[in-house]
Design a protein around this motif. Structure first.
Motif, mmCIF file in Angstrom:
data_model
loop_
_atom_site.group_PDB
_atom_site.id
_atom_site.type_symbol
_atom_site.label_atom_id
_atom_site.label_comp_id
_atom_site.label_asym_id
_atom_site.label_seq_id
_atom_site.Cartn_x
_atom_site.Cartn_y
_atom_site.Cartn_z
ATOM 1 N N ASP A 214 0.826 -1.216 0.000
ATOM 2 C CA ASP A 214 0.000 0.000 0.000
ATOM 3 C C ASP A 214 0.859 1.264 0.000
ATOM 4 N N THR A 243 -0.506 -3.178 -6.543
ATOM 5 C CA THR A 243 -1.523 -2.693 -5.595
ATOM 6 C C THR A 243 -1.227 -1.272 -5.105
ATOM 7 N N SER A 247 -3.070 3.371 -4.142
ATOM 8 C CA SER A 247 -2.711 4.414 -3.169
ATOM 9 C C SER A 247 -2.002 5.596 -3.821
ATOM 10 N N SER A 274 -5.421 -9.700 -2.530
ATOM 11 C CA SER A 274 -5.040 -8.325 -2.204
ATOM 12 C C SER A 274 -5.973 -7.703 -1.168
ATOM 13 N N GLN A 278 -3.635 -6.607 1.845
ATOM 14 C CA GLN A 278 -3.371 -5.161 1.873
ATOM 15 C C GLN A 278 -4.314 -4.473 2.867
ATOM 16 N N GLY A 289 -6.715 -1.803 -1.271
ATOM 17 C CA GLY A 289 -5.431 -2.430 -1.579
ATOM 18 C C GLY A 289 -5.381 -3.162 -2.903
#
Ligand SMILES: Nc1ccnc(=O)[nH]1
Length: 411
Positions: A214, A243, A247, A274, A278, A289
């Motif tokens: 993340d 992933t 973010s 994920s 995440q 995530g």
């Protein structure tokens, strides 16, 4: 063998498909009902599609959850730690037995093409040697691509580069990587240059675990995409996970997308894994995530879904059913709009085949291999809504798997 009453994606009406042993011989619109001979199949107005594809799984780690310890934090990093403990106990037979059990689970759900990552951060390359045998011994069930995957890093692991080179020499099909796990950013960048050189030299495909975190500062995707663009290798390169893109700041992502499009690389998202691994350092609001699946698709780039794990240190569940991953992914990625639902099977068939470079070895077209599925529903939408199944899997012109749907009785 003839398959009657088949509905085909993107075409109106019913079709008849004639298989000539190992190849698809004829696909024709069906105007009149045709007697169904012994040995023929009746699709009964349901979809016939090419086999499902599992583009991202770790068959060497499968069915090891809890051995010797469970991943209690649910993070990727504890998963890697727990796996390092289990890896010390890996034997040739243990790897083959677990991988074959898992391949049977995949076959039971209509999968015939698989790309597996195999951990090569092991001085003996024991798992790789076992999986090379599995690739040969399961050819009647699946086409298997093996990724030389450096789970503990290329630059950060002793002899990491030599192990990657050895793995490719031994017969791995795809060069892997894990830049976000390398000790420093510079090592992450160096690992990508190294693995792209290795792929270019050997003619192998590329599939990198890229930015599986993340951390919005994890920006190895731009390095991978630029290397692919400059070398003209985009069609052979896949970025798995990405992933961190979930973010990234929108301003950065907008610039990044320009490069991604120019590069021509493919993307694989593993939505169940994920959403589980995440968001683990968040309280609330808690990130999903995942990479930007819908946005990648809307931008005209190639993206597909994979299972990643079945009962291993990273993910405790799973049963081989890629349709379960599709359903979860469509929810998590905000892709339950009608436009997405009606072409949702792309994410586990054609898009995945493109990421794996299956080319003319895949697809319902005359002259291509006689591999196909009869599904339990007439279209993509109904397949997802009804939580349908592959009812018949045909491989090399013969029935490989048949599933009888559950019967419900009510008073
Ligand atoms: N999702 C993952 C499974 C296994 N290894 C990884 O690095 N990531």
């Amino acid at each position: 063998m003839i398959i009657h009453n088949a509905r085909l994606r993107g075409r109106d009406g019913l079709h008849r498909i004639t298989l000539d042993d190992e190849r698809i011989a004829v696909i024709e619109a069906q105007h009149a009902l045709h007697p169904i001979a012994e040995g023929d199949l009746d699709a009964a107005g349901n979809l016939v599609v090419p086999p499902f594809v599992e583009p991202h799984i770790h068959l060497d780690a499968t069915l090891t959850a809890g051995e010797p310890a469970w991943n209690m934090s649910g993070t990727l990093f504890e998963g890697i730690e727990r796996w390092a403990e289990r890896k010390a106990l890996v034997t040739h037979e243990d790897t083959k037995t677990r991988a074959k059990k898992t391949i049977d689970m995949l076959v039971d759900h209509g999968i015939q093409h698989v790309r597996t990552h195999v951990d090569v951060t092991d001085p003996t390359l024991a798992a790789l040697k076992a999986m090379l045998e599995v690739r040969e011994e399961t050819r009647h069930l699946i086409d298997l691509q093996i990724v030389a995957f450096p789970q503990e890093g290329i630059e950060s692991y002793a002899n990491g580069r030599a192990l990657m080179e050895q793995a490719i020499e031994l017969g791995a099909d795809v060069v892997g990587g894990i830049p976000h796990f390398e000790n420093t950013r510079d090592q992450g960048v160096a690992s990508i240059k190294f693995l792209m050189d290795l792929a270019e030299r050997s003619g192998c495909l590329v599939d990198v675990h890229c930015d599986e975190t993340d951390d919005p500062q994890s920006r190895f995707l731009e390095v991978l995409a630029e290397e692919a663009r400059v070398r003209g290798m985009g069609a052979r390169v896949t970025a798995s996970h990405t992933t961190a893109m979930g973010s990234y700041d929108n301003a950065y992502c907008s610039k990044l997308f320009r490069l991604l499009k120019m590069s021509g690389i493919s993307f694989i998202s593993c939505p169940t894994e994920s959403i589980h691994l995440q968001g683990r350092f968040d309280t609330y609001p808690k990130r999903r995530g995942l990479t930007r699946v819908a946005e990648i698709d809307r931008a005209g780039m190639n993206v597909c879904f994979g299972q990643d794990s079945i009962v291993d240190p990273w993910y405790p569940l799973g049963n081989g059913n890629i349709l379960r991953i599709l359903e979860a992914g469509l929810h998590i990625c905000h892709m339950l709009g009608y436009e997405d639902l009606k072409r949702s099977l792309d994410l586990i068939t054609d898009n995945s085949a493109r990421a794996l470079n299956l080319g003319e070895g895949y697809g319902l077209e005359v002259g291509r291999p006689a591999n196909l599925l009869i599904l339990s529903a007439p279209d993509d939408y109904e397949m997802v809504r009804s939580q349908g199944h592959a009812l018949v899997s045909v491989r090399h012109g013969k029935v490989l798997m048949r599933r009888t749907p559950a019967q419900i009785e009510r008073a």
